[in-house]
Design a protein around this motif. Structure first.
Motif, PDB file in Angstrom:
ATOM      1  N   ASP A  86       0.813  -1.224   0.000  1.00  0.00           N
ATOM      2  CA  ASP A  86       0.000   0.000   0.000  1.00  0.00           C
ATOM      3  C   ASP A  86       0.841   1.266   0.000  1.00  0.00           C
ATOM      4  O   ASP A  86       0.295   2.368   0.132  1.00  0.00           O
ATOM      5  N   ARG A  87       2.144   1.162  -0.142  1.00  0.00           N
ATOM      6  CA  ARG A  87       3.009   2.342   0.006  1.00  0.00           C
ATOM      7  C   ARG A  87       2.899   3.336  -1.140  1.00  0.00           C
ATOM      8  O   ARG A  87       3.360   4.459  -1.025  1.00  0.00           O
ATOM      9  N   GLU A  88       2.312   2.932  -2.245  1.00  0.00           N
ATOM     10  CA  GLU A  88       2.036   3.878  -3.327  1.00  0.00           C
ATOM     11  C   GLU A  88       0.572   4.286  -3.343  1.00  0.00           C
ATOM     12  O   GLU A  88       0.237   5.407  -3.714  1.00  0.00           O
ATOM     13  N   ARG A  89      -0.302   3.387  -2.912  1.00  0.00           N
ATOM     14  CA  ARG A  89      -1.732   3.690  -2.909  1.00  0.00           C
ATOM     15  C   ARG A  89      -2.064   4.840  -1.978  1.00  0.00           C
ATOM     16  O   ARG A  89      -2.988   5.618  -2.245  1.00  0.00           O
ATOM     17  N   THR A 121       8.602   9.741  -0.243  1.00  0.00           N
ATOM     18  CA  THR A 121       8.500   8.282  -0.169  1.00  0.00           C
ATOM     19  C   THR A 121       8.197   7.871   1.272  1.00  0.00           C
ATOM     20  O   THR A 121       8.329   8.662   2.218  1.00  0.00           O
ATOM     21  N   ARG A 137       2.628  14.817  -1.866  1.00  0.00           N
ATOM     22  CA  ARG A 137       3.464  14.320  -2.964  1.00  0.00           C
ATOM     23  C   ARG A 137       3.414  15.256  -4.170  1.00  0.00           C
ATOM     24  O   ARG A 137       4.441  15.505  -4.809  1.00  0.00           O
ATOM     25  N   PHE A 164      -0.718   7.511  -1.538  1.00  0.00           N
ATOM     26  CA  PHE A 164      -0.495   8.835  -2.122  1.00  0.00           C
ATOM     27  C   PHE A 164      -1.540   9.166  -3.193  1.00  0.00           C
ATOM     28  O   PHE A 164      -1.468  10.244  -3.794  1.00  0.00           O
ATOM     29  N   GLU A 165      -2.484   8.258  -3.433  1.00  0.00           N
ATOM     30  CA  GLU A 165      -3.563   8.548  -4.370  1.00  0.00           C
ATOM     31  C   GLU A 165      -4.650   9.348  -3.662  1.00  0.00           C
ATOM     32  O   GLU A 165      -4.832   9.261  -2.446  1.00  0.00           O
ATOM     33  N   THR A 208      11.045  14.510  -4.120  1.00  0.00           N
ATOM     34  CA  THR A 208      10.330  13.232  -3.994  1.00  0.00           C
ATOM     35  C   THR A 208       9.775  13.111  -2.586  1.00  0.00           C
ATOM     36  O   THR A 208      10.253  13.749  -1.645  1.00  0.00           O
TER      37      THR A 208
END
Length: 483
Positions: A424-427, A465, A454, A429-430, A463
């Motif tokens: 879920d580490r990219e989700r 993260t 982000r 940021f949605e 960036t």
């Protein structure tokens, strides 16, 4: 009124035809001039050959009657130093261009009485070239004129050759070669060009029209498909890509890539509007309900709840406006911002937040937007932390320094919560995305904080993260180019 339509095919055909026409005219002119020059040179050579043949006979003291004066019906004159015609072709009736107009040999007295002008012409022709008896002059004078022989008049090229004789003094031989071959060849070539050039231009125009039609056929297909997409507003459609591997194929591929990006952008916009409407509906409905109850029963008014819903609505509206500005391409300011001081200000007044910062860690950008990033990261960390949140600001060697390898400014926010699963580490940021664990602890969040953070980081050339801390919590790291 609309301007008349001129197709690319018509313009290409016209341009190609004009270019070929200019080339043909230039080439045809060069050919005609070269042909005429060569034929005139050949006529001059023939005239000189005839003149030298007669001059050779005079050099060997042949009588005038034995000279080859009537070979091939060409005009020949023999003139003495006084400009008197002493011999000529038998059937010569008229001549011009040699300087001596007489066509019949004349007695000496007659020649002297009326031949002053002829004397001057003869003297000019041999230019005073010094010759020994029996010697023929090397210099040949060439001129153009006409002659009538046996009733036939033609244009001739005349050659004048001087010869020194022992018994008759200096003589000049004029012999002519007809230019009928030159005129005939030039006229024939001109006729062929006048007939052939238009036919050739028609062929060039026809071939160009066919070739351009074939080459532009895929472009017309692309245009029709784009018109259909515009009319139907169906961005899922794509234009046909021809299997030609040329500029038209690349145009079609680029058009499809543009349509893909446009479809994705429109889809994000629709999803954003739908999610925003959904998120706004809850606080607005709750606030309306409370106000309606208060209007009917003032004693039941939940003032704290109304204020809370109003603040939540205000924050959501501010987040939506900021995202709209970011999506519109708003460029951040180019001010120098002390990231360490900004982190201390953002952490001030927050319980359980500790700041460790190096001094003078500066970046270039918008102070307000970077302050929003740190505030959102701290809000998220406090929402998920068990007891403590730590903020650290430092300088670091990384790809965001000057020249691609200088110092970068790094701001890290760590909590002692459960962390973020790797999947879920990219989700997170949605936009409008909230994990199940977050929903159970979220007190009014709309899932926009990390998305805004982000976006701001990316627009500042940096960036954002997330990874796990050694203790198992979440560590959000903001890396920006050093000022």
């Amino acid at each position: 009124m609309s301007r008349p339509f001129a197709s690319v095919r018509a313009r290409a055909t016209l341009a190609a035809t004009l270019v070929v026409a200019v080339a043909l005219v230039a080439a045809g002119t060069a050919v005609l001039l070269s042909l005429r020059s060569n034929l005139l040179g050949e006529a001059g050579t023939q005239a000189e050959r005839s003149a030298r043949e007669v001059a050779t006979g005079l050099a060997f003291a042949k009588p005038y009657d034995d000279l080859p004066l009537d070979v091939d019906d060409r005009p020949v004159q023999v003139v003495d130093e006084e400009g008197r015609l002493v011999a000529a072709s038998e059937d010569l009736e008229r001549i011009s261009g040699t300087g001596v107009d007489a066509v019949k040999p004349q007695p000496a007295a007659t020649a002297r009485d009326g031949g002053d002008d002829d004397d001057d012409g003869a003297d000019d022709d041999d230019h005073g070239e010094s010759l020994e008896p029996g010697e023929i002059g090397e210099r040949t004078t060439v001129s153009d004129g006409s002659a009538t022989i046996d009733g036939d008049t033609e244009d001739y090229r005349f050659a004048a050759v001087p010869v020194e004789t022992e018994d008759r003094g200096r003589l000049t031989v004029y012999a002519g070669a007809p230019l009928s071959a030159e005129h005939g060849a030039v006229n024939t070539a001109l006729t062929v060009m006048l007939i052939g050039f238009p036919v050739l231009l028609a062929v060039v125009a026809w071939v160009t029209w066919l070739v351009t039609r074939r080459a532009l056929r895929p472009v017309e297909g692309i245009r029709r498909e784009m018109a259909a997409i515009t009319a139907s507003e169906d961005l899922a459609r794509r234009v046909p890509v021809p299997d030609t591997h040329d500029e038209v194929a690349r145009l079609a591929s680029t058009t499809n890539e543009t349509l893909t990006a446009l479809e994705s952008s429109v889809e994000r916009q629709r999803r954003f509007v739908a999610d925003a409407s959904h998120e706004l509906r809850s606080p607005i409905a709750s606030l309306r309900t409370q106000l309606e109850v208060a209007a009917a029963h003032p004693e039941l008014l939940d003032l704290d709840g109304a204020v809370e819903d109003t603040v939540r609505l205000q924050r959501l509206a501010a987040d939506l406006l900021l995202l709209a500005r970011l999506d519109a391409g708003e460029r951040p300011a180019d001010a120098r911002v002390d990231l360490a001081a900004l982190a201390r200000e953002a952490a001030e007044g927050r319980r359980g937040v500790r700041v460790r910062a190096e001094e003078d860690v500066t970046v270039a950008g918008s102070r307000g937007q970077l302050e929003r990033v740190l505030a959102n990261l701290l809000d998220n960390a406090q929402r998920h932390a068990r007891s403590a949140v730590e903020v650290s600001v430092r300088r670091d060697e990384g790809p965001h320094g000057a020249g691609g390898g200088g110092q970068a400014a790094v701001a890290a926010v760590a909590d002692d919560g459960e962390g973020v699963p790797a999947a879920d580490r990219e989700r997170i940021f949605e936009r409008f995305v909230r994990l199940d664990a977050a929903r159970s602890r979220d007190d009014g969040g709309a899932g926009l904080g990390l998305a805004i953070a982000r976006d701001v980081a990316l627009r500042h050339g940096g960036t954002l993260t997330v990874r796990d801390t050694p203790a198992g919590g979440a560590l959000f790291e903001l890396r920006l180019p050093g000022a």
